[in-house]
Motif scaffolding. Structure first.
Motif, PDB file in Angstrom:
ATOM      1  N   ALA B 132       0.815  -1.233   0.000  1.00 26.09           N
ATOM      2  CA  ALA B 132       0.000   0.000   0.000  1.00 26.09           C
ATOM      3  C   ALA B 132       0.841   1.271   0.000  1.00 26.09           C
ATOM      4  CB  ALA B 132      -1.006   0.001   1.159  1.00 26.09           C
ATOM      5  N   MET B 133       2.073   1.165  -0.441  1.00 25.08           N
ATOM      6  CA  MET B 133       2.940   2.348  -0.490  1.00 25.08           C
ATOM      7  C   MET B 133       2.940   2.936  -1.895  1.00 25.08           C
ATOM      8  SD  MET B 133       6.212   1.209   1.743  1.00 25.08           S
ATOM      9  CE  MET B 133       6.069   0.185   3.194  1.00 25.08           C
ATOM     10  N   GLY B 134       2.074   3.911  -2.122  1.00 24.60           N
ATOM     11  CA  GLY B 134       2.059   4.562  -3.424  1.00 24.60           C
ATOM     12  C   GLY B 134       0.725   5.192  -3.732  1.00 24.60           C
ATOM     13  N   SER B 135       0.699   5.966  -4.802  1.00 18.28           N
ATOM     14  CA  SER B 135      -0.505   6.692  -5.205  1.00 18.28           C
ATOM     15  C   SER B 135      -0.861   6.396  -6.649  1.00 18.28           C
ATOM     16  CB  SER B 135      -0.283   8.196  -5.042  1.00 18.28           C
ATOM     17  OG  SER B 135       0.244   8.472  -3.772  1.00 18.28           O
ATOM     18  N   SER B 136      -0.344   5.296  -7.213  1.00 22.12           N
ATOM     19  CA  SER B 136      -0.557   5.052  -8.640  1.00 22.12           C
ATOM     20  C   SER B 136      -0.711   3.577  -9.002  1.00 22.12           C
ATOM     21  CB  SER B 136       0.619   5.623  -9.434  1.00 22.12           C
ATOM     22  OG  SER B 136       1.789   4.860  -9.172  1.00 22.12           O
ATOM     23  N   THR B 137      -0.452   2.682  -8.061  1.00 25.56           N
ATOM     24  CA  THR B 137      -0.447   1.230  -8.296  1.00 25.56           C
ATOM     25  C   THR B 137       0.705   0.804  -9.216  1.00 25.56           C
ATOM     26  OG1 THR B 137      -2.852   1.341  -8.026  1.00 25.56           O
ATOM     27  CG2 THR B 137      -2.009  -0.778  -8.644  1.00 25.56           C
ATOM     28  N   GLU B 138       1.598   1.751  -9.535  1.00 22.01           N
ATOM     29  CA  GLU B 138       2.776   1.396 -10.324  1.00 22.01           C
ATOM     30  C   GLU B 138       3.813   0.657  -9.485  1.00 22.01           C
ATOM     31  OE1 GLU B 138       3.774   4.858 -13.364  1.00 22.01           O
ATOM     32  OE2 GLU B 138       3.087   5.638 -11.456  1.00 22.01           O
ATOM     33  N   HIS B 139       3.707   0.778  -8.160  1.00 22.30           N
ATOM     34  CA  HIS B 139       4.674   0.097  -7.298  1.00 22.30           C
ATOM     35  C   HIS B 139       4.275  -1.343  -6.996  1.00 22.30           C
ATOM     36  CE1 HIS B 139       6.908   3.737  -6.817  1.00 22.30           C
ATOM     37  NE2 HIS B 139       5.996   4.358  -6.111  1.00 22.30           N
ATOM     38  N   SER B 140       3.267  -1.873  -7.692  1.00 23.01           N
ATOM     39  CA  SER B 140       2.947  -3.295  -7.549  1.00 23.01           C
ATOM     40  C   SER B 140       4.055  -4.125  -8.188  1.00 23.01           C
ATOM     41  CB  SER B 140       1.622  -3.616  -8.246  1.00 23.01           C
ATOM     42  OG  SER B 140       1.448  -5.016  -8.346  1.00 23.01           O
ATOM     43  N   ALA B 141       4.399  -5.229  -7.546  1.00 23.90           N
ATOM     44  CA  ALA B 141       5.390  -6.139  -8.145  1.00 23.90           C
ATOM     45  C   ALA B 141       4.801  -6.886  -9.337  1.00 23.90           C
ATOM     46  CB  ALA B 141       5.880  -7.127  -7.095  1.00 23.90           C
ATOM     47  N   TYR B 142       3.495  -6.753  -9.550  1.00 23.08           N
ATOM     48  CA  TYR B 142       2.817  -7.523 -10.596  1.00 23.08           C
ATOM     49  C   TYR B 142       2.307  -6.637 -11.736  1.00 23.08           C
ATOM     50  CZ  TYR B 142       3.317 -10.682  -6.733  1.00 23.08           C
ATOM     51  OH  TYR B 142       3.868 -11.403  -5.714  1.00 23.08           O
ATOM     52  N   GLY B 143       2.970  -5.505 -11.913  1.00 27.07           N
ATOM     53  CA  GLY B 143       2.624  -4.619 -13.021  1.00 27.07           C
ATOM     54  C   GLY B 143       1.540  -3.628 -12.634  1.00 27.07           C
ATOM     55  N   PRO B 144       1.503  -2.471 -13.316  1.00 31.77           N
ATOM     56  CA  PRO B 144       0.530  -1.439 -12.968  1.00 31.77           C
ATOM     57  C   PRO B 144      -0.885  -1.829 -13.385  1.00 31.77           C
ATOM     58  CG  PRO B 144       1.710  -0.804 -14.956  1.00 31.77           C
ATOM     59  CD  PRO B 144       2.355  -2.074 -14.456  1.00 31.77           C
ATOM     60  N   THR B 145      -1.862  -1.283 -12.668  1.00 27.38           N
ATOM     61  CA  THR B 145      -3.253  -1.339 -13.112  1.00 27.38           C
ATOM     62  C   THR B 145      -3.500  -0.120 -13.984  1.00 27.38           C
ATOM     63  OG1 THR B 145      -3.959  -2.494 -11.117  1.00 27.38           O
ATOM     64  CG2 THR B 145      -5.656  -1.272 -12.307  1.00 27.38           C
ATOM     65  N   ARG B 146      -4.355  -0.268 -14.982  1.00 27.74           N
ATOM     66  CA  ARG B 146      -4.631   0.834 -15.897  1.00 27.74           C
ATOM     67  C   ARG B 146      -5.984   1.467 -15.604  1.00 27.74           C
ATOM     68  NH1 ARG B 146      -0.809   1.065 -19.789  1.00 27.74           N
ATOM     69  NH2 ARG B 146       0.731  -0.589 -19.510  1.00 27.74           N
ATOM     70  N   ASN B 147      -6.056   2.769 -15.832  1.00 26.76           N
ATOM     71  CA  ASN B 147      -7.281   3.518 -15.570  1.00 26.76           C
ATOM     72  C   ASN B 147      -8.260   3.286 -16.710  1.00 26.76           C
ATOM     73  OD1 ASN B 147      -9.262   5.580 -15.266  1.00 26.76           O
ATOM     74  ND2 ASN B 147      -7.799   6.845 -14.144  1.00 26.76           N
ATOM     75  N   ASP B 152      -3.513   4.609 -20.639  1.00 28.81           N
ATOM     76  CA  ASP B 152      -2.142   5.064 -20.433  1.00 28.81           C
ATOM     77  C   ASP B 152      -1.978   5.780 -19.099  1.00 28.81           C
ATOM     78  OD1 ASP B 152      -1.274   4.080 -22.845  1.00 28.81           O
ATOM     79  OD2 ASP B 152      -1.799   5.919 -23.932  1.00 28.81           O
ATOM     80  N   ARG B 153      -3.078   5.865 -18.346  1.00 28.59           N
ATOM     81  CA  ARG B 153      -3.006   6.616 -17.094  1.00 28.59           C
ATOM     82  C   ARG B 153      -3.201   5.728 -15.875  1.00 28.59           C
ATOM     83  NH1 ARG B 153      -3.312  12.343 -17.987  1.00 28.59           N
ATOM     84  NH2 ARG B 153      -3.597  12.704 -20.209  1.00 28.59           N
ATOM     85  N   ILE B 154      -2.766   6.266 -14.736  1.00 28.23           N
ATOM     86  CA  ILE B 154      -2.841   5.530 -13.471  1.00 28.23           C
ATOM     87  C   ILE B 154      -4.277   5.557 -12.919  1.00 28.23           C
ATOM     88  CG2 ILE B 154      -0.409   5.975 -12.915  1.00 28.23           C
ATOM     89  CD1 ILE B 154      -2.820   7.873 -10.863  1.00 28.23           C
ATOM     90  N   PRO B 155      -4.674   4.513 -12.178  1.00 28.39           N
ATOM     91  CA  PRO B 155      -6.001   4.461 -11.559  1.00 28.39           C
ATOM     92  C   PRO B 155      -5.967   4.940 -10.111  1.00 28.39           C
ATOM     93  CG  PRO B 155      -4.976   2.328 -11.374  1.00 28.39           C
ATOM     94  CD  PRO B 155      -3.933   3.237 -11.989  1.00 28.39           C
ATOM     95  N   GLY B 156      -4.870   5.640  -9.737  1.00 26.96           N
ATOM     96  CA  GLY B 156      -4.682   6.027  -8.342  1.00 26.96           C
ATOM     97  C   GLY B 156      -4.056   4.892  -7.556  1.00 26.96           C
ATOM     98  N   GLY B 157      -3.783   5.182  -6.311  1.00 31.05           N
ATOM     99  CA  GLY B 157      -3.158   4.158  -5.483  1.00 31.05           C
ATOM    100  C   GLY B 157      -3.194   4.570  -4.018  1.00 31.05           C
ATOM    101  N   SER B 158      -2.976   3.630  -3.165  1.00 29.07           N
ATOM    102  CA  SER B 158      -2.552   2.294  -3.504  1.00 29.07           C
ATOM    103  C   SER B 158      -3.660   1.382  -4.038  1.00 29.07           C
ATOM    104  CB  SER B 158      -1.925   1.637  -2.282  1.00 29.07           C
ATOM    105  OG  SER B 158      -2.887   1.447  -1.262  1.00 29.07           O
ATOM    106  N   GLY B 159      -4.921   1.734  -3.845  1.00 31.75           N
ATOM    107  CA  GLY B 159      -5.978   0.804  -4.206  1.00 31.75           C
ATOM    108  C   GLY B 159      -6.451   0.948  -5.642  1.00 31.75           C
ATOM    109  N   GLY B 160      -5.520   1.016  -6.599  1.00 34.41           N
ATOM    110  CA  GLY B 160      -5.890   1.197  -7.997  1.00 34.41           C
ATOM    111  C   GLY B 160      -6.596  -0.005  -8.597  1.00 34.41           C
ATOM    112  N   GLY B 161      -6.334  -1.191  -8.076  1.00 36.80           N
ATOM    113  CA  GLY B 161      -7.029  -2.372  -8.569  1.00 36.80           C
ATOM    114  C   GLY B 161      -8.506  -2.311  -8.213  1.00 36.80           C
ATOM    115  N   SER B 162      -8.789  -1.930  -6.970  1.00 36.26           N
ATOM    116  CA  SER B 162     -10.181  -1.832  -6.524  1.00 36.26           C
ATOM    117  C   SER B 162     -10.911  -0.708  -7.257  1.00 36.26           C
ATOM    118  CB  SER B 162     -10.248  -1.602  -5.006  1.00 36.26           C
ATOM    119  OG  SER B 162      -9.961  -2.793  -4.303  1.00 36.26           O
TER     120      SER B 162
END
Lengths: 98, 518
Positions: B132-147, B152-162
């Protein structure tokens, strides 16, 4: 002013038990120096007489009855262990060789 | 409601009503979501793990119980996604970290137990910034979630998947966790709703800890009412969490039926508007303020002078607590274990240090090192100690502000969703996304974000944040629901900002193959 040198970062990383590679030290040291310099701005606030706040709730000594309750079986507790033997966690040596 | 696909576009409340009325079954509803996940998750990467079998089994059980005439909880049969920070017995739980890859918890978090008791089929586990350290979900070890608004944009974070899962109709509801904005900021940048309850309002037993004096679990949804319905399911006292508040859940569902703002005092936090906020973010905020005023609310401006130091205090307190919490990943009892290169018979300490280097990503290392430094001998008073004092001053600012206003409002995030990769190499720029959400965590008060429209300059969604005093969570739901209704009236259509999101299935070339694969 530099708050945190590359050597400082290497030292603190070892205190935190993270063996950084040289590349990582190169990358992280500059960023951490910048971050430490930035968070240091809180010392601009005059707060000598202000009590510290460790927690949002005024809770102290939350206890429960000392009663046996269901818990994990040894198999469940060991299920995620990197290595186990004789119903125990198996770990690398903890003493120096000499 | 003529086809199964349409089912995913309903609100959770409508799904619950449809299930109760026998218009469709939970198996149909759950399968519709699983189909959409199969189609879109290869593009969005919102889910790290999908549990089709488990979700359908729960759905079938709920259908059978309903058919037998059993009285069921309101949300029984409505599927949900769970952030990968909550332990789920038998389902992988990674917190987005390599160190927990493949780990299967031996027990359920209390919130997961409550979801199961309430009969919500769990679709799977959602992606997140590592621990849960981040504001973009780019810090996931399993690749970023997309908005879903722009891949091409971030879905926010840390809960970008949700947030992406909810905004793209992969799930009507999701669990989030909010330490400095990880529910509210993702909601804002995806056009969805997210609420951080009062600290202690929802149990954290079985939830992987980031910073224990800040962490809070809460609901992600597409409407304020849906968030309230989920809040009611997961909230309330839990003897297994010693920081859990021993009091009834605030009347959030009842409050979400509110449309009356007459005489309500709404405070605009001076320090959380203006400079540093994107023009389109500020414009949508100002419009919402005007709507509230016209609906009878009294708008006042409040000042919280110590908020200027909230970010700095937070980035000392959070890393300090995280460095302690993450000491448990020691490669001994669970998690990744690797030996150091070129060392025969390494010691436990060497294995620990090598494993933590291999298992943690850059952001986790930065914060652990920062926290270890802030707590270390000779620096404690100047950093951690001083941050705790500033925290007191921030809480006092809120107390004074709530003397003048019943709720406080601000934009949820200073900008709309930024491009993936834009801030990855600049941690400080990343941290500033949470400037408006962090003060609530420091004080332990509740906050809710709902969509206030889209920014003119980029067509991306904007969120407005409503803050209430501790334990008064119902106030933010009442104001949020009233504002949501006023905005819906203005927007027309379904009343949802998601009407304006591009169709995420357009250009999804994997669609046909995902269908074939079934």
């Amino acid at each position: 002013m530099s708050a945190l040198s590359r050597d400082d970062v290497a030292h603190v990383a070892m205190l935190a038990r993270i063996q950084l590679t040289d590349d990582e030290l190169d990358r992280l040291a500059g960023q951490l120096d910048q971050i430490v310099g930035w968070v240091g701005q809180i010392n601009e606030v005059a707060a000598q007489d202000v009590p510290p706040m460790s927690h949002p709730l005024p809770l102290t000594n939350v206890t429960r009855a000392d009663e046996v309750r269901p818990s994990l079986t040894p198999e469940q507790a060991l299920a995620g262990a990197p290595a186990s033997a004789q119903q125990r966690f198996s770990v690398p040596r903890i003493l120096d060789e000499e | 409601m003529s086809t199964v696909t349409d089912l995913t576009s309903l609100t959770a409340a409508q799904m619950a009503d449809g299930l109760a009325a026998g218009e469709f079954t939970s198996v149909e509803l759950t399968q519709a979501h699983l189909d959409r996940i199969a189609l879109l998750n290869p593009v969005l990467n919102a889910f790290l793990h999908v549990d089709s079998e488990g979700a359908l089994a729960t759905a079938a059980d709920v259908d059978a119980r309903r058919a037998a005439g059993e009285e069921l909880p309101r949300l029984a049969g409505v599927p949900i996604a769970v952030k990968d920070i909550a332990c789920t017995q038998g389902l992988p739980t990674t917190a987005g970290s390599r160190t927990l890859e493949g780990w299967i918890p031996p027990y359920d978090a209390t919130i997961v137990t409550r979801l199961k008791e309430a009969g919500l089929p769990i679709l799977g586990k959602t992606n997140m910034d590592e621990f849960a350290m981040g504001s973009s979900t780019e810090h996931s070890a399993y690749g970023p979630t997309r908005n879903p608004w722009d891949l091409d944009r971030i879905p926010g974070g840390s809960g970008g998947g949700s947030s992406a899962a909810v905004a793209a109709f992969l799930a009507p509801l999701a669990i989030g966790s909010d330490t400095g904005g990880s529910i509210r900021q993702p909601a804002a940048v995806t056009g969805s709703v997210g609420a951080k309850p009062t600290y202690g309002g929802v149990s954290r037993y079985g939830v992987i800890a980031l910073a224990s004096s800040l962490d809070q679990i809460g609901p992600c949804a597409r409407t304020v009412t849906d968030a309230a319905l989920l809040h009611e399911v997961i909230g309330g006292h839990d003897p297994m969490d010693s920081t859990s508040i021993d009091a009834p859940v605030p009347p959030v569902v009842e409050a979400a039926a509110n449309r009356d703002l007459t005489g309500l005092r709404v405070g605009i936090v001076k320090e959380l508007t203006g400079d540093g906020y994107q023009a389109g973010v500020q414009a949508r905020f100002d419009e919402s303020v005007e709507l509230l005023r016209r609906a009878g609310a009294e708008i006042v401006e409040v000042s919280c002078p110590h908020f200027d130091y909230a970010m700095a205090a937070y980035y000392l307190i959070l890393p300090s607590e995280a460095s302690s919490n993450l000491a448990r990943y020691d490669a001994m009892r669970y998690g990744l274990r690797v030996g150091p290169d070129g060392v025969d018979s390494p010691s436990a300490e060497q294995v620990m240090a090598a494993s933590r280097d291999a298992g943690f990503g850059d952001e986790v290392k930065r914060r652990i090192i920062l926290g270890t430094y802030a707590l270390s001998s000779g620096y404690y008073d100047a950093y951690y100690g001083q941050a705790q004092k500033v925290r007191t001053l921030i809480a006092r600012d809120f107390e004074a502000a709530f003397e003048q206003a019943d709720v406080l409002i601000s934009p949820t995030a200073p900008t709309t969703a930024f491009r993936i990769g834009d801030k990855l190499e600049d941690p400080m720029a990343m941290y500033l996304n949470d400037v408006a959400t962090i003060p609530a965590n420091l004080a332990g008060i509740p906050g809710l974000s709902l969509p206030s429209g889209v920014a003119d300059e980029d067509g991306l969604p904007v969120g407005i944040q409503i803050l209430a005093p501790a334990t008064q969570d119902q106030r933010m739901y009442a104001v949020g629901a009233a504002l949501e209704a006023l905005l819906a009236e203005q927007w027309g259509g379904s009343g949802s900002v998601l009407d304006r999101a591009p169709d995420v299935t357009t250009g999804v070339t994997t669609g046909a193959s995902a269908e074939d694969a079934k």
